[in-house]
Design a protein around this motif. Structure first.
Motif, PDB file in Angstrom:
ATOM      1  N   ALA A   1       0.847  -1.200   0.000  1.00 47.53           N
ATOM      2  CA  ALA A   1       0.000   0.000   0.000  1.00 47.53           C
ATOM      3  C   ALA A   1       0.881   1.249   0.000  1.00 47.53           C
ATOM      4  N   PRO A   2       0.567   2.219  -0.848  1.00 47.41           N
ATOM      5  CA  PRO A   2       1.374   3.447  -0.906  1.00 47.41           C
ATOM      6  C   PRO A   2       1.521   4.142   0.450  1.00 47.41           C
ATOM      7  N   SER A   3       0.523   4.022   1.305  1.00 51.79           N
ATOM      8  CA  SER A   3       0.615   4.652   2.621  1.00 51.79           C
ATOM      9  C   SER A   3       1.754   4.056   3.458  1.00 51.79           C
ATOM     10  N   LEU A   4       2.029   2.750   3.263  1.00 48.35           N
ATOM     11  CA  LEU A   4       3.150   2.138   3.981  1.00 48.35           C
ATOM     12  C   LEU A   4       4.478   2.685   3.486  1.00 48.35           C
ATOM     13  N   LEU A   5       4.602   2.807   2.176  1.00 51.80           N
ATOM     14  CA  LEU A   5       5.837   3.349   1.622  1.00 51.80           C
ATOM     15  C   LEU A   5       6.028   4.805   2.035  1.00 51.80           C
ATOM     16  N   ASP A   6       4.942   5.561   2.055  1.00 57.18           N
ATOM     17  CA  ASP A   6       5.022   6.952   2.503  1.00 57.18           C
ATOM     18  C   ASP A   6       5.435   7.026   3.966  1.00 57.18           C
ATOM     19  N   GLY A   7       5.031   6.023   4.747  1.00 59.24           N
ATOM     20  CA  GLY A   7       5.370   5.992   6.158  1.00 59.24           C
ATOM     21  C   GLY A   7       6.858   5.911   6.423  1.00 59.24           C
ATOM     22  N   LEU A   8       7.627   5.394   5.455  1.00 57.86           N
ATOM     23  CA  LEU A   8       9.083   5.315   5.622  1.00 57.86           C
ATOM     24  C   LEU A   8       9.731   6.686   5.650  1.00 57.86           C
ATOM     25  N   ALA A   9       9.072   7.683   5.057  1.00 55.49           N
ATOM     26  CA  ALA A   9       9.610   9.039   5.020  1.00 55.49           C
ATOM     27  C   ALA A   9       8.959   9.952   6.064  1.00 55.49           C
ATOM     28  N   ASP A  10       8.117   9.390   6.915  1.00 53.31           N
ATOM     29  CA  ASP A  10       7.421  10.193   7.928  1.00 53.31           C
ATOM     30  C   ASP A  10       8.436  10.765   8.917  1.00 53.31           C
ATOM     31  N   PRO A  11       8.270  12.015   9.327  1.00 56.63           N
ATOM     32  CA  PRO A  11       9.208  12.595  10.292  1.00 56.63           C
ATOM     33  C   PRO A  11       9.116  11.969  11.688  1.00 56.63           C
ATOM     34  N   ASP A  12       7.997  11.327  12.000  1.00 59.69           N
ATOM     35  CA  ASP A  12       7.827  10.684  13.306  1.00 59.69           C
ATOM     36  C   ASP A  12       8.519   9.314  13.300  1.00 59.69           C
ATOM     37  N   ARG A  13       9.448   9.132  14.215  1.00 64.94           N
ATOM     38  CA  ARG A  13      10.234   7.892  14.283  1.00 64.94           C
ATOM     39  C   ARG A  13       9.336   6.673  14.507  1.00 64.94           C
ATOM     40  N   HIS A  14       8.332   6.805  15.343  1.00 63.46           N
ATOM     41  CA  HIS A  14       7.430   5.686  15.625  1.00 63.46           C
ATOM     42  C   HIS A  14       6.678   5.259  14.361  1.00 63.46           C
ATOM     43  N   ARG A  15       6.211   6.207  13.592  1.00 58.89           N
ATOM     44  CA  ARG A  15       5.488   5.879  12.349  1.00 58.89           C
ATOM     45  C   ARG A  15       6.415   5.243  11.325  1.00 58.89           C
ATOM     46  N   ARG A  16       7.680   5.688  11.267  1.00 56.48           N
ATOM     47  CA  ARG A  16       8.648   5.071  10.343  1.00 56.48           C
ATOM     48  C   ARG A  16       8.884   3.617  10.729  1.00 56.48           C
ATOM     49  N   ARG A  17       9.043   3.372  12.034  1.00 54.34           N
ATOM     50  CA  ARG A  17       9.262   2.002  12.499  1.00 54.34           C
ATOM     51  C   ARG A  17       8.067   1.121  12.223  1.00 54.34           C
ATOM     52  N   THR A  18       6.880   1.651  12.448  1.00 59.60           N
ATOM     53  CA  THR A  18       5.658   0.894  12.185  1.00 59.60           C
ATOM     54  C   THR A  18       5.554   0.553  10.705  1.00 59.60           C
ATOM     55  N   ALA A  19       5.863   1.517   9.844  1.00 62.82           N
ATOM     56  CA  ALA A  19       5.819   1.272   8.400  1.00 62.82           C
ATOM     57  C   ALA A  19       6.827   0.197   8.003  1.00 62.82           C
ATOM     58  N   ALA A  20       8.037   0.269   8.543  1.00 68.70           N
ATOM     59  CA  ALA A  20       9.055  -0.731   8.224  1.00 68.70           C
ATOM     60  C   ALA A  20       8.627  -2.119   8.684  1.00 68.70           C
ATOM     61  N   THR A  21       8.022  -2.199   9.862  1.00 69.55           N
ATOM     62  CA  THR A  21       7.549  -3.477  10.382  1.00 69.55           C
ATOM     63  C   THR A  21       6.454  -4.050   9.495  1.00 69.55           C
ATOM     64  N   ARG A  22       5.535  -3.212   9.080  1.00 72.62           N
ATOM     65  CA  ARG A  22       4.427  -3.689   8.247  1.00 72.62           C
ATOM     66  C   ARG A  22       4.921  -4.110   6.856  1.00 72.62           C
ATOM     67  N   ILE A  23       5.898  -3.407   6.320  1.00 69.59           N
ATOM     68  CA  ILE A  23       6.467  -3.794   5.027  1.00 69.59           C
ATOM     69  C   ILE A  23       7.197  -5.129   5.172  1.00 69.59           C
ATOM     70  N   ALA A  24       7.935  -5.316   6.257  1.00 69.00           N
ATOM     71  CA  ALA A  24       8.625  -6.589   6.497  1.00 69.00           C
ATOM     72  C   ALA A  24       7.618  -7.737   6.599  1.00 69.00           C
ATOM     73  N   GLN A  25       6.487  -7.498   7.260  1.00 63.94           N
ATOM     74  CA  GLN A  25       5.445  -8.524   7.350  1.00 63.94           C
ATOM     75  C   GLN A  25       4.879  -8.847   5.967  1.00 63.94           C
ATOM     76  N   HIS A  26       4.685  -7.822   5.156  1.00 67.94           N
ATOM     77  CA  HIS A  26       4.180  -8.024   3.792  1.00 67.94           C
ATOM     78  C   HIS A  26       5.169  -8.875   2.984  1.00 67.94           C
ATOM     79  N   LEU A  27       6.458  -8.559   3.085  1.00 71.28           N
ATOM     80  CA  LEU A  27       7.470  -9.322   2.349  1.00 71.28           C
ATOM     81  C   LEU A  27       7.550 -10.760   2.857  1.00 71.28           C
ATOM     82  N   THR A  28       7.405 -10.945   4.155  1.00 74.01           N
ATOM     83  CA  THR A  28       7.422 -12.297   4.726  1.00 74.01           C
ATOM     84  C   THR A  28       6.277 -13.128   4.171  1.00 74.01           C
ATOM     85  N   GLU A  29       5.102 -12.537   4.113  1.00 72.28           N
ATOM     86  CA  GLU A  29       3.958 -13.252   3.540  1.00 72.28           C
ATOM     87  C   GLU A  29       4.213 -13.610   2.084  1.00 72.28           C
TER      88      GLU A  29
END
Length: 73
Positions: free
Chosen positions: A21-49
């Protein structure tokens, strides 16, 4: 462990990232560190699946593993 062909792995990762989802990719550039980490975690889960289609097994069944020489003298 069975080695996966680099080209095959790259293709699967590329297709999987195109389906994120584009929102996950956008989350990697978010200025909030927590949101960047959450986006990275969700992308990793997507790749694992996505990579569940690979059957990765150890070919060394029954063979003792040697220690890495640079770690264990």
């Amino acid at each position: 462990m069975t080695r996966i062909d680099d080209d095959t792995l790259s293709l699967h990762l590329e297709v999987a990232l195109c389906g994120v989802a584009p929102s996950l990719l956008d989350g990697l550039a978010d200025p909030d560190r927590h949101r960047r980490r959450t986006a990275a975690t969700r992308i990793a889960q997507h790749l694992t699946e996505r990579l569940r289609c690979f059957d990765i097994r150890s070919d060394d069944t029954g063979v003792a593993h040697r220690e890495h020489p640079s770690l264990f003298a």
